[in-house]
Motif scaffolding. Structure first.
Motif, PDB file in Angstrom:
ATOM      1  N   ALA A   1     -24.322   4.075  -4.544  1.00 21.26           N
ATOM      2  CA  ALA A   1     -23.866   5.315  -3.894  1.00 21.26           C
ATOM      3  C   ALA A   1     -23.173   6.228  -4.897  1.00 21.26           C
ATOM      4  CB  ALA A   1     -22.931   4.985  -2.727  1.00 21.26           C
ATOM      5  N   ALA A   2     -22.378   5.658  -5.780  1.00 22.00           N
ATOM      6  CA  ALA A   2     -21.688   6.471  -6.791  1.00 22.00           C
ATOM      7  C   ALA A   2     -22.695   7.095  -7.753  1.00 22.00           C
ATOM      8  CB  ALA A   2     -20.678   5.618  -7.553  1.00 22.00           C
ATOM      9  N   ALA A   3     -23.691   6.333  -8.165  1.00 22.65           N
ATOM     10  CA  ALA A   3     -24.732   6.873  -9.051  1.00 22.65           C
ATOM     11  C   ALA A   3     -25.485   8.007  -8.355  1.00 22.65           C
ATOM     12  CB  ALA A   3     -25.687   5.762  -9.476  1.00 22.65           C
ATOM     13  N   GLU A   4     -25.819   7.803  -7.084  1.00 23.27           N
ATOM     14  CA  GLU A   4     -26.521   8.846  -6.332  1.00 23.27           C
ATOM     15  C   GLU A   4     -25.649  10.100  -6.204  1.00 23.27           C
ATOM     16  OE1 GLU A   4     -29.597   7.297  -3.220  1.00 23.27           O
ATOM     17  OE2 GLU A   4     -27.718   6.174  -2.933  1.00 23.27           O
ATOM     18  N   HIS A   5     -24.370   9.900  -5.998  1.00 18.46           N
ATOM     19  CA  HIS A   5     -23.448  11.033  -5.879  1.00 18.46           C
ATOM     20  C   HIS A   5     -23.448  11.852  -7.170  1.00 18.46           C
ATOM     21  CE1 HIS A   5     -19.968  13.311  -4.548  1.00 18.46           C
ATOM     22  NE2 HIS A   5     -19.374  13.034  -5.692  1.00 18.46           N
ATOM     23  N   ILE A   6     -23.367  11.177  -8.304  1.00 22.34           N
ATOM     24  CA  ILE A   6     -23.343  11.881  -9.589  1.00 22.34           C
ATOM     25  C   ILE A   6     -24.677  12.589  -9.840  1.00 22.34           C
ATOM     26  CG2 ILE A   6     -23.199  11.590 -12.093  1.00 22.34           C
ATOM     27  CD1 ILE A   6     -21.097   9.396 -11.529  1.00 22.34           C
ATOM     28  N   VAL A   7     -25.776  11.954  -9.501  1.00 19.95           N
ATOM     29  CA  VAL A   7     -27.087  12.604  -9.661  1.00 19.95           C
ATOM     30  C   VAL A   7     -27.137  13.883  -8.823  1.00 19.95           C
ATOM     31  CG1 VAL A   7     -29.557  12.418  -9.147  1.00 19.95           C
ATOM     32  CG2 VAL A   7     -28.372  10.556 -10.327  1.00 19.95           C
ATOM     33  N   GLY A   8     -26.647  13.832  -7.604  1.00 23.74           N
ATOM     34  CA  GLY A   8     -26.626  15.023  -6.756  1.00 23.74           C
ATOM     35  C   GLY A   8     -25.789  16.136  -7.362  1.00 23.74           C
ATOM     36  N   LEU A   9     -24.642  15.772  -7.913  1.00 19.88           N
ATOM     37  CA  LEU A   9     -23.782  16.777  -8.544  1.00 19.88           C
ATOM     38  C   LEU A   9     -24.430  17.350  -9.800  1.00 19.88           C
ATOM     39  CD1 LEU A   9     -20.320  14.975  -8.237  1.00 19.88           C
ATOM     40  CD2 LEU A   9     -21.144  16.923  -6.881  1.00 19.88           C
ATOM     41  N   ALA A  10     -25.113  16.502 -10.556  1.00 24.18           N
ATOM     42  CA  ALA A  10     -25.800  16.983 -11.755  1.00 24.18           C
ATOM     43  C   ALA A  10     -26.897  17.974 -11.374  1.00 24.18           C
ATOM     44  CB  ALA A  10     -26.388  15.808 -12.538  1.00 24.18           C
ATOM     45  N   ARG A  11     -27.650  17.624 -10.366  1.00 19.33           N
ATOM     46  CA  ARG A  11     -28.741  18.513  -9.920  1.00 19.33           C
ATOM     47  C   ARG A  11     -28.180  19.870  -9.475  1.00 19.33           C
ATOM     48  NH1 ARG A  11     -34.122  16.990  -6.922  1.00 19.33           N
ATOM     49  NH2 ARG A  11     -34.863  19.068  -6.488  1.00 19.33           N
ATOM     50  N   GLU A  12     -27.051  19.848  -8.764  1.00 20.62           N
ATOM     51  CA  GLU A  12     -26.419  21.107  -8.335  1.00 20.62           C
ATOM     52  C   GLU A  12     -26.002  21.968  -9.525  1.00 20.62           C
ATOM     53  OE1 GLU A  12     -23.092  20.102  -5.874  1.00 20.62           O
ATOM     54  OE2 GLU A  12     -24.350  19.247  -4.298  1.00 20.62           O
TER      55      GLU A  12
ATOM     56  N   MET B   1     -11.311  18.916  -2.526  1.00 19.49           N
ATOM     57  CA  MET B   1     -11.303  17.530  -2.130  1.00 19.49           C
ATOM     58  C   MET B   1     -11.541  16.658  -3.365  1.00 19.49           C
ATOM     59  SD  MET B   1     -14.148  15.419  -0.045  1.00 19.49           S
ATOM     60  CE  MET B   1     -13.646  15.325   1.632  1.00 19.49           C
ATOM     61  N   THR B   2     -10.685  15.684  -3.576  1.00 22.70           N
ATOM     62  CA  THR B   2     -10.823  14.767  -4.697  1.00 22.70           C
ATOM     63  C   THR B   2     -11.517  13.499  -4.225  1.00 22.70           C
ATOM     64  OG1 THR B   2      -8.843  15.625  -5.750  1.00 22.70           O
ATOM     65  CG2 THR B   2      -9.578  13.451  -6.443  1.00 22.70           C
ATOM     66  N   ILE B   3     -12.537  13.111  -4.957  1.00 22.06           N
ATOM     67  CA  ILE B   3     -13.307  11.923  -4.635  1.00 22.06           C
ATOM     68  C   ILE B   3     -12.931  10.832  -5.631  1.00 22.06           C
ATOM     69  CG2 ILE B   3     -15.634  10.948  -4.596  1.00 22.06           C
ATOM     70  CD1 ILE B   3     -16.580  13.679  -3.577  1.00 22.06           C
ATOM     71  N   GLN B   4     -12.650   9.654  -5.133  1.00 20.87           N
ATOM     72  CA  GLN B   4     -12.320   8.518  -5.992  1.00 20.87           C
ATOM     73  C   GLN B   4     -13.607   7.783  -6.350  1.00 20.87           C
ATOM     74  OE1 GLN B   4      -9.264   7.754  -7.198  1.00 20.87           O
ATOM     75  NE2 GLN B   4     -10.249   6.174  -8.410  1.00 20.87           N
ATOM     76  N   MET B   5     -13.931   7.767  -7.626  1.00 17.48           N
ATOM     77  CA  MET B   5     -15.131   7.081  -8.079  1.00 17.48           C
ATOM     78  C   MET B   5     -14.799   5.613  -8.341  1.00 17.48           C
ATOM     79  SD  MET B   5     -17.297   9.465  -7.848  1.00 17.48           S
ATOM     80  CE  MET B   5     -18.742   8.768  -8.611  1.00 17.48           C
ATOM     81  N   PRO B   6     -15.783   4.714  -8.178  1.00 16.39           N
ATOM     82  CA  PRO B   6     -15.526   3.302  -8.464  1.00 16.39           C
ATOM     83  C   PRO B   6     -15.224   3.105  -9.953  1.00 16.39           C
ATOM     84  CG  PRO B   6     -17.815   3.620  -7.775  1.00 16.39           C
ATOM     85  CD  PRO B   6     -17.142   4.951  -7.706  1.00 16.39           C
ATOM     86  N   PRO B   7     -14.593   2.002 -10.285  1.00 16.14           N
ATOM     87  CA  PRO B   7     -14.220   1.785 -11.688  1.00 16.14           C
ATOM     88  C   PRO B   7     -15.435   1.598 -12.584  1.00 16.14           C
ATOM     89  CG  PRO B   7     -13.827  -0.190 -10.392  1.00 16.14           C
ATOM     90  CD  PRO B   7     -14.217   0.892  -9.424  1.00 16.14           C
ATOM     91  N   LEU B   8     -15.270   2.037 -13.814  1.00 19.35           N
ATOM     92  CA  LEU B   8     -16.297   1.814 -14.832  1.00 19.35           C
ATOM     93  C   LEU B   8     -16.044   0.448 -15.471  1.00 19.35           C
ATOM     94  CD1 LEU B   8     -16.182   5.402 -16.264  1.00 19.35           C
ATOM     95  CD2 LEU B   8     -18.136   4.350 -15.129  1.00 19.35           C
ATOM     96  N   PRO B   9     -17.062  -0.134 -16.102  1.00 22.92           N
ATOM     97  CA  PRO B   9     -16.873  -1.452 -16.725  1.00 22.92           C
ATOM     98  C   PRO B   9     -15.745  -1.416 -17.769  1.00 22.92           C
ATOM     99  CG  PRO B   9     -19.188  -0.841 -16.705  1.00 22.92           C
ATOM    100  CD  PRO B   9     -18.426   0.359 -16.254  1.00 22.92           C
ATOM    101  N   LYS B  10     -14.903  -2.421 -17.732  1.00 22.63           N
ATOM    102  CA  LYS B  10     -13.779  -2.489 -18.683  1.00 22.63           C
ATOM    103  C   LYS B  10     -14.262  -2.523 -20.122  1.00 22.63           C
ATOM    104  CE  LYS B  10     -10.385  -4.353 -15.607  1.00 22.63           C
ATOM    105  NZ  LYS B  10     -10.325  -5.322 -14.595  1.00 22.63           N
TER     106      LYS B  10
END
Length: 156
Positions: free
Chosen positions: A66-77, A1-10
């Protein structure tokens, strides 16, 4: 499953292009390698989390929390728990080719870079679990080199 992350600052685009940042299908920040593959990079999440939190502060759009929390969860895994030290570490693996070292290790710099984004996320998301995770990562900085850690005691 591909997750679309929000855009990063330009404003960060040139830096992220230089470091070849690309998201893995699960949303984890990685480095595009010369062979076209993307390797999960232990350090990159710290920058992306920080940028998402800054964007949240500017926009008050909770998508970025939510995106930051998602990345933290993936990092912890992806981290390894060291029960003797109540510590989480993010190892650099030699087969990933993200380091010049031909052995498995964790970096004190990488570990330390997680602390402020986690503390900021804990405050903004109002979740103590991120303070605890930051403490466990901090604990990794106290693991002696003799135990495979990064703490080197000298007479100085």
């Amino acid at each position: 499953m591909t997750i679309q992350m929000p855009p990063l600052p330009k404003a960060r685009k040139a830096i992220y292009d230089y470091y070849k940042l690309e998201f893995l299908p699960d949303g984890f920040p990685g480095r595009r390698m010369d062979d076209g593959t993307v390797a999960a990079h232990p350090l990159y999440p710290t920058y992306v989390i920080g940028n998402y939190l800054a964007t949240f502060r500017d926009t008050n759009d909770h998508t970025f929390i939510a995106a930051a929390e998602h990345i933290v969860g993936l990092a912890r895994e992806r981290m390894t728990y060291l029960p003797d030290h109540d510590a989480f570490v993010f190892y650099y693996e030699p087969d990933q080719k993200l380091s010049a070292f031909p052995f498995r290790f964790y970096s004190g710099l990488t570990q330390a870079r997680y602390l402020m984004p986690l503390i900021n996320l804990a405050k903004l998301a109002k979740k103590d679990e991120y303070f605890r995770f930051a403490r466990q990562i901090f604990n990794s900085l106290k693991v002696p080199v003799s135990d495979g850690g990064v703490l080197l005691r000298t007479r100085y």
